[in-house]
Design an enzyme around this catalytic site. Structure first.
Site, short mmCIF file in Angstrom:
data_model
loop_
_atom_site.label_atom_id
_atom_site.label_comp_id
_atom_site.label_asym_id
_atom_site.label_seq_id
_atom_site.Cartn_x
_atom_site.Cartn_y
_atom_site.Cartn_z
N PHE A 76 -9.71 -5.20 10.99
CA PHE A 76 -11.79 -5.71 9.52
C PHE A 76 -10.80 -5.40 8.52
CE2 PHE A 76 -9.24 -0.84 11.19
CZ PHE A 76 -9.60 -0.52 9.63
N TYR A 84 0.80 -1.26 0.07
CA TYR A 84 0.13 0.49 -0.25
C TYR A 84 0.54 1.43 -0.31
CZ TYR A 84 -3.85 -2.96 0.57
OH TYR A 84 -5.30 -3.92 0.19
C1 LIG Z 1 -2.53 -7.29 -3.74
C2 LIG Z 1 -3.20 -7.74 -4.59
C3 LIG Z 1 -4.94 -7.52 -4.46
C4 LIG Z 1 -2.68 -7.13 -5.38
O1 LIG Z 1 -3.43 -7.10 -7.06
P1 LIG Z 1 -2.55 -6.97 -8.14
O2 LIG Z 1 -4.28 -6.25 -9.56
O3 LIG Z 1 -2.05 -8.01 -8.60
O4 LIG Z 1 -2.05 -5.44 -8.46
P2 LIG Z 1 -1.38 -4.75 -9.55
O5 LIG Z 1 -1.05 -5.09 -11.03
O6 LIG Z 1 -2.61 -3.51 -9.10
O7 LIG Z 1 -0.06 -3.86 -8.95
C5 LIG Z 1 0.44 -3.27 -8.48
C6 LIG Z 1 1.43 -2.49 -7.83
O8 LIG Z 1 1.82 -3.24 -6.97
C7 LIG Z 1 2.74 -4.15 -6.71
N1 LIG Z 1 2.23 -5.74 -6.11
C8 LIG Z 1 1.28 -6.19 -5.94
N2 LIG Z 1 0.49 -6.70 -5.13
C9 LIG Z 1 1.91 -6.78 -4.17
C10 LIG Z 1 2.24 -8.06 -3.29
N3 LIG Z 1 1.73 -8.75 -2.50
N4 LIG Z 1 3.89 -7.83 -2.71
C11 LIG Z 1 4.32 -6.49 -3.04
N5 LIG Z 1 3.58 -6.37 -4.50
C12 LIG Z 1 2.98 -6.30 -4.92
C13 LIG Z 1 3.09 -5.05 -8.40
O9 LIG Z 1 3.55 -5.67 -8.59
C14 LIG Z 1 2.50 -3.46 -8.96
O10 LIG Z 1 3.81 -3.00 -8.93
P3 LIG Z 1 4.75 -1.89 -10.65
O11 LIG Z 1 3.05 -1.27 -10.56
O12 LIG Z 1 5.73 -1.36 -10.27
O13 LIG Z 1 4.59 -2.55 -11.73
C15 LIG Z 1 -3.61 -9.23 -4.89
O14 LIG Z 1 -1.84 -9.39 -4.98
C16 LIG Z 1 -4.15 -10.34 -3.59
O15 LIG Z 1 -5.62 -10.31 -3.90
N6 LIG Z 1 -3.43 -10.40 -2.85
C17 LIG Z 1 -4.33 -11.69 -2.09
C18 LIG Z 1 -4.84 -10.72 -0.19
C19 LIG Z 1 -4.03 -9.86 -0.43
O16 LIG Z 1 -3.36 -9.39 -0.13
N7 LIG Z 1 -5.24 -8.66 -0.52
C20 LIG Z 1 -5.26 -7.57 0.60
C21 LIG Z 1 -6.19 -7.57 2.29
S1 LIG Z 1 -4.66 -6.16 2.58
#
Ligand SMILES: CC(C)(COP(=O)(O)OP(=O)(O)OC[C@H]1O[C@@H](n2cnc3c(N)ncnc32)[C@H](O)[C@@H]1OP(=O)(O)O)[C@@H](O)C(=O)NCCC(=O)NCCS
Length: 396
Positions: A396, A119
């Protein structure tokens, strides 16, 4: 790919992407409980070819910051299906969610991050720490006997629903990082005794410390009973414990440390300035692991600064790549100014110090703030100082 608000009947589809990672599809009961505390218009969905592949939601919190209570987007249920990750969907969901919070006039957004790397790019900064503690009961003595003058009463769930919320409300109103819990939150979340969360322990127990029918403190906990070679090795698992005064807080912890048959007390999500460090005769015996807890986003920097009623004369220059409406120089009262900056920093790092859990001096030692005018860091710290560490007792 389309990003849009959910319709009421789509709550389940919006929860499903994050549920996938917990290993389960959302149950109807889960969805019903969410529906009581989450408005569909606060759920953003990512839809592709008629399929929902991602979602991000926000609870509407009344959130305590030092000296004020402000509306806050409580970010939750964020997930993108593994078939669609790393294509920018989360970034698009965060864009929609932060624009929406900004339009609604919420000066801050808060969340618990599943991973710390996610984030920061959206302007969230780690704003609070919390700890998990384990205390062997043989080392549970206090330095001094505490006097609360009250008595303890075990409560049924219905009694807990009446007696516990007023105690919580008093603590929440004066503790940065806590938020008000409406009745639906107590019923569907805080006092919901989910089988999923028992993990080998028993049912949720609620105890109230009271005097003249006034609630002074409470604890919600489970017991996990076991024996080894005939001796009891049980564990008190504290879900939440708090009191409205130092005596009441000491009293409820004395209760938890005195449950017979138990070998140890285990608690998570404790504030890092917990009085137990000073109450225990042998604090070294308490195993205490610290980690990040709340992450905060200043959605409207001016509004967030104004809410804190800060006093002092420091001009902050704030950079904000994701929410450019914030990028400006600010007086501590939140007004944008054309005066020269005394210090400059990124919006995520300002969020880190906003709740009082970290200081500008700490940011400086980590190379995260630039002091333009000598002495500005010290003056900013004097203004932002808060008496207690921010604490959010629940994920949450
Ligand atoms: C975390 C999550 C929502 C990311 O979704 P996503 O659609 O793949 O994210 P994006 O493609 O928009 O990524 C944006 C950037 O963040 C990075 N990023 C995304 N998830 C990441 C992670 N878990 N760790 C490190 N970097 C991450 C991407 O590499 C990308 O980087 P860049 O802009 O330099 O290329 C997804 O991996 C997920 O659902 N994870 C499991 C559930 C979870 O953790 N949810 C969050 C709950 S708080």
């Amino acid at each position: 790919m389309q990003i849009r608000q959910a319709r009421p009947e789509e709550l389940k589809s919006g929860i499903a992407p994050v549920s996938h990672y917990f290993g389960n599809a959302p149950t109807e009961e889960n969805v019903r409980r969410f529906a009581r505390v989450l408005r569909p218009e606060r759920m953003q969905l990512a839809e592709e070819d008629g399929q929902i592949v991602g979602g991000a939601s926000a609870f509407e919190f009344q959130f305590t910051v030092p000296g004020a209570i402000v509306p806050c987007a409580g970010v939750t249920v964020v997930g993108v299906l593994p078939t669609h990750t790393r294509r920018g969907i989360l970034t698009a969901l965060m864009r929609a969610q932060l624009d929406d919070a900004h339009e609604r006039g919420e000066p801050v957004a808060a969340l618990w991050a599943s991973e710390e790397t996610i984030y920061g790019r959206y302007g969230y900064g780690m704003a609070a720490l919390s700890g998990e503690a384990e205390i062997q009961r043989v080392y549970g003595a206090f330095r001094k006997a505490s006097e609360h003058g009250g008595s303890f009463r075990l409560l049924s769930r219905d009694e807990a629903l009446e007696a516990i919320p007023p105690v919580y409300a008093r603590v929440a109103a004066e503790t940065p990082g806590m938020f008000a819990r409406p009745r639906e939150w107590w019923e569907g979340r805080a006092l919901h005794d989910s089988e999923f969360r028992r993990d080998g322990a028993g049912e949720m127990v609620h105890v109230l410390l009271e005097r003249d029918r006034e609630g002074l403190a409470y604890a919600i906990y489970r017991l996990r009973m076991d024996f080894d070679a005939g001796s009891s090795t049980g564990e008190v698992r504290v879900i939440e414990a708090m009191g409205i005064s130092p005596e009441a807080t000491a009293g409820i912890w004395r209760y938890l440390l005195d449950v017979d048959w138990m070998e140890r007390v285990q608690a998570e999500l404790l504030p890092i300035d917990h009085p137990l460090f000073l109450l225990l005769a042998q604090p070294r015996r308490m195993r205490f692991r610290v980690g990040d807890s709340l992450w905060l986003r200043l959605v409207d920097v001016g509004g967030a600064l104004a809410a804190r009623s800060l006093e002092g004369d420091v001009v902050l220059e704030v950079a904000d790549a994701f929410c450019p409406w914030n990028a400006a120089c600010y007086s501590l009262n939140g007004a944008k100014t054309t005066e020269d900056a005394d210090l400059s920093l990124d919006v995520a790092d300002l969020a880190t110090v906003y709740l009082g859990g970290f200081t500008f001096a700490q940011l400086q030692r980590a190379g995260l703030v630039q002091e333009v005018t000598p002495g500005a860091i010290a003056r900013a710290d004097a203004a932002f100082r808060s008496d207690r560490a921010p604490w959010c007792p629940e994920i949450f």
